[in-house]
Every structure is written in C-alpha cells, then in structure tokens.
Design a protein around this motif. Structure first.
Motif, PDB file in Angstrom:
ATOM      1  N   UNK A   1       0.831  -1.204   0.000  1.00  0.00           N
ATOM      2  CA  UNK A   1       0.000   0.000   0.000  1.00  0.00           C
ATOM      3  C   UNK A   1       0.861   1.247   0.000  1.00  0.00           C
ATOM      4  N   UNK A   2       1.859   1.273   0.903  1.00  0.00           N
ATOM      5  CA  UNK A   2       2.774   2.397   0.988  1.00  0.00           C
ATOM      6  C   UNK A   2       3.950   2.039   1.871  1.00  0.00           C
TER       7      UNK A   2
ATOM      8  N   UNK B   1       6.814  -1.111   5.806  1.00  0.00           N
ATOM      9  CA  UNK B   1       6.086  -1.396   4.575  1.00  0.00           C
ATOM     10  C   UNK B   1       4.662  -1.742   5.002  1.00  0.00           C
ATOM     11  N   UNK B   2       3.691  -1.013   4.463  1.00  0.00           N
ATOM     12  CA  UNK B   2       2.287  -1.238   4.810  1.00  0.00           C
ATOM     13  C   UNK B   2       1.650  -2.065   3.697  1.00  0.00           C
TER      14      UNK B   2
ATOM     15  N   UNK C   1      -6.480  -8.760   1.560  1.00  0.00           N
ATOM     16  CA  UNK C   1      -7.863  -9.214   1.770  1.00  0.00           C
ATOM     17  C   UNK C   1      -8.567  -8.401   2.852  1.00  0.00           C
ATOM     18  N   UNK C   2      -8.432  -7.090   2.792  1.00  0.00           N
ATOM     19  CA  UNK C   2      -9.109  -6.208   3.742  1.00  0.00           C
ATOM     20  C   UNK C   2      -8.365  -5.989   5.043  1.00  0.00           C
ATOM     21  N   UNK C   3      -7.239  -6.663   5.232  1.00  0.00           N
ATOM     22  CA  UNK C   3      -6.430  -6.493   6.438  1.00  0.00           C
ATOM     23  C   UNK C   3      -5.223  -5.625   6.098  1.00  0.00           C
ATOM     24  N   UNK C   4      -4.975  -4.631   6.938  1.00  0.00           N
ATOM     25  CA  UNK C   4      -3.811  -3.762   6.751  1.00  0.00           C
ATOM     26  C   UNK C   4      -2.812  -4.067   7.859  1.00  0.00           C
ATOM     27  N   UNK C   5      -1.563  -4.351   7.455  1.00  0.00           N
ATOM     28  CA  UNK C   5      -0.497  -4.710   8.396  1.00  0.00           C
ATOM     29  C   UNK C   5       0.784  -4.017   7.963  1.00  0.00           C
ATOM     30  N   UNK C   6       1.569  -3.543   8.935  1.00  0.00           N
ATOM     31  CA  UNK C   6       2.869  -2.955   8.655  1.00  0.00           C
ATOM     32  C   UNK C   6       3.979  -3.922   9.047  1.00  0.00           C
TER      33      UNK C   6
END
Length: 149
Positions: free
Chosen positions: A30-31, A85-86, A90-95
């Motif tokens: 994502x970013x 790193x983000x 599947x709808x889950x956001x993790x860094x």
C-alpha cells in the motif's frame, strides 16, 4: 500448500533485514512510511511491535526480524534507514518494520527456486521461494502468510 504466483514482469519491492535480502510483490504494498511512534500492545505476540495511527486507521506493525526468525528484535545499524512497509491483504492492513528499503526488482518466474529445506515445513513461514543473483539470494515473501492474524 498455497502456491504463490510469480508473474513474469511483475514488479517486486526489495528490502533487507539483518543483511538478508527479501522482496514482496508491489501489488500487495500500500505504501512505505517512516516508523514514527509505534505504541506497544501488552499481551501481543512477540513478533508484533505494536500499532500506529495511519491517517485515522489503526495498523498493527510486525517486527520483521522476529517474523522472519532472525536473531534479535527490532533494530537496525542505521535507525534512519528503517521503514515500515504497509500491506493490504484481503481487507487487512499490516505494517512490517524493515531495516533498509531496497530496489525494485523484476525476474523470470522460471528463476524462482523453492524455499530452503525446513522453511516450507513451517506453515506460517512467509518465504515462498528464492531467486539467485550474482551477489547472493533474494527470498520472495508470500504477503498473505506474512499478514496472518
């Protein structure tokens, strides 16, 4: 076992942890952000450093070194080089806290070898394969396994 697709010409983002090189498919990224203030969460698993507030969204941050089974916890020789790193999976956001961001990579899927023996036996191991380069190996990361709850 889940087979990760290594599509021809797909860009991958490289990064390093304790001098070892890894890469993730750019489609899952994502970013990339600076670590900032990571708030510890009591009782969380050992590979979870804590959470960050990313524009109003609470995002858990994993310790890359611990998540990949490397000795030592969070910490780099050059703290200014560290990044998070983000990922969106599947709808889950993790860094993921990493030591150094690397370069963009492209490779032929035919060049991907299976993970070293022993790694693939670990169900939660995020390494899906390796590619050899003149200066060593790059481990390819399966983001869904990396972002497991």
């Amino acid at each position: 076992m889940n087979e990760v697709k290594h599509e021809a010409g797909s860009p991958w983002l490289g990064f390093s942890l304790k001098g070892q090189r890894y890469a993730v498919s750019l489609t899952a990224v994502r970013e990339v952000i600076r670590p900032g203030d990571i708030t510890p969460v009591p009782g969380s698993p050992t590979d979870v450093l804590g959470i960050v507030n990313l524009r109003g969204q609470i995002v858990p941050v994993l310790d890359g070194r611990r998540r990949f089974g490397l000795d030592g916890g969070a910490g780099a020789d050059d703290v200014d080089a560290q990044r998070v790193i983000v990922f969106d999976d599947a709808g889950t956001t993790v860094g993921l806290l990493i030591d150094v961001i690397g370069e963009m990579l492209q490779f032929d899927p035919a060049d991907v070898a299976p993970p070293p023996p022993g790694r693939a036996a670990r169900r939660d191991d995020p390494v899906s394969g390796v590619i050899a380069r003149d200066d060593g190996f790059i481990a390819l990361v399966d983001v869904p396994r990396l972002c497991r709850a």
